[in-house]
Write an enzyme that holds these catalytic residues in place. Sequence first.
Site, short mmCIF file in Angstrom:
data_model
loop_
_atom_site.label_atom_id
_atom_site.label_comp_id
_atom_site.label_asym_id
_atom_site.label_seq_id
_atom_site.Cartn_x
_atom_site.Cartn_y
_atom_site.Cartn_z
N CYS A 192 -3.10 -5.98 0.99
CA CYS A 192 -1.88 -6.50 1.21
C CYS A 192 -1.28 -6.71 -0.43
O CYS A 192 -1.48 -7.12 -1.15
CB CYS A 192 -1.99 -8.06 1.74
N ARG A 250 -9.30 2.65 -1.57
CA ARG A 250 -10.48 3.26 -1.09
C ARG A 250 -11.65 2.13 -1.43
O ARG A 250 -11.66 1.84 -2.54
CB ARG A 250 -10.82 4.48 -2.05
#
Length: 387
Positions: free
Chosen positions: A222, A316
């Site tokens: 976020c 990732r």
Amino acid sequence: MEIQLGRGKTARRAYGIDEIALVPGNRTLDPNLADTRWKIGNIEREIPIIASAMDGVVDVKMAVRLSQLGALGVLNLEGIQTRYADPEPILDRIASVGKDEFVSLMQELYAEPIKPELITKRIQEIKQQGGIAAVSATPMGASKYGEVVAKAGADLFFIQATVVSTAHLSPESITPLDLAEFCRSMPIPVILGNCVTYEVTLNLIKAGAAAVLVGIGPGAACTSRGVLGVGVPQATAIADCAAARDDYYQQTGKYVPIIADGGLITGGDICKCIACGADGVMIGSPFARAAQAPGRGFHWGMATPSPVLPRGTRIRVGTTGSLEQILIGPAGLDDGTHNLLGALKTSMGTLGAKDIKQMQQVEVVIAPSLLTEGKVYQKAQQLGMGK
């Protein structure tokens, strides 16, 4: 304690999870005696951990397996699973694109309309396999698809947005969702969020929330705090919102759980959230690292594909083990991201807390050096807490 920022503006100090520590009391207990059960709506779960309603975290298979393990997974009803009959090629594209092309690709893929028949299908797929069908939508999505969700037989409905309140102002052309009326009209428990303050929590509980989600912007993927400048560190937010729950319980005898949502990576993070007053936690990136997760080793936020103002990115996270390893062990890593239930039970044993209610009462201290004190070798060698 208020701090003066300048003439005419004062501020209250707020604390994040990394700034606090839990203090052992006068007794300990065997971790096997620690009772981690909790209830959300009319559903009891052994593990107070919920997998976030994010497309890289929960699909039908994950929701079913989490249910089987004693936890809970929430399916995003405004994501890939309800826009595409076969989401697998879409998830492959998201995982394969470069970082510079990512936002535009996401905006393209999420422009595909949501199909109500796929909402019904996904809920039924979870139910047919014996899973708990917990689903999530924004307030606008809830307004559009609430009836579909109810008819499909979902068990729990999460209404989630960056910030949810009962005092939402909209343009004259838009009728905002009446949260209280929605909670009354739905035949299943409705969980509302997100919020970070006592007042909003109390209002959401009074509106009929079966639980309240706490957290604005702490999630790993976020970027709302950077884009909007909005948020309250989780330790303070949880404590404030839990106080509203407790006051409401004292006044009415009705107990409404508080769920810490976002920014939690390790077992220690989960333990500290419960000690601050949470009844359960919602986590995304730790589950995105499971071999069974739909994200192919990637994790992205719910607001990432916004066509106007993306508030999230793709990170990732890799694949570190099976869902079972991450949730119940045995751990294959030394950094606290495996066997989250074991960490919670061991912490409760160390603190002498026999159940979640007692865990909420343990002593907490401000400890900004907790994660760095004495860890010079781990940090230098990037091991354990130094990763």
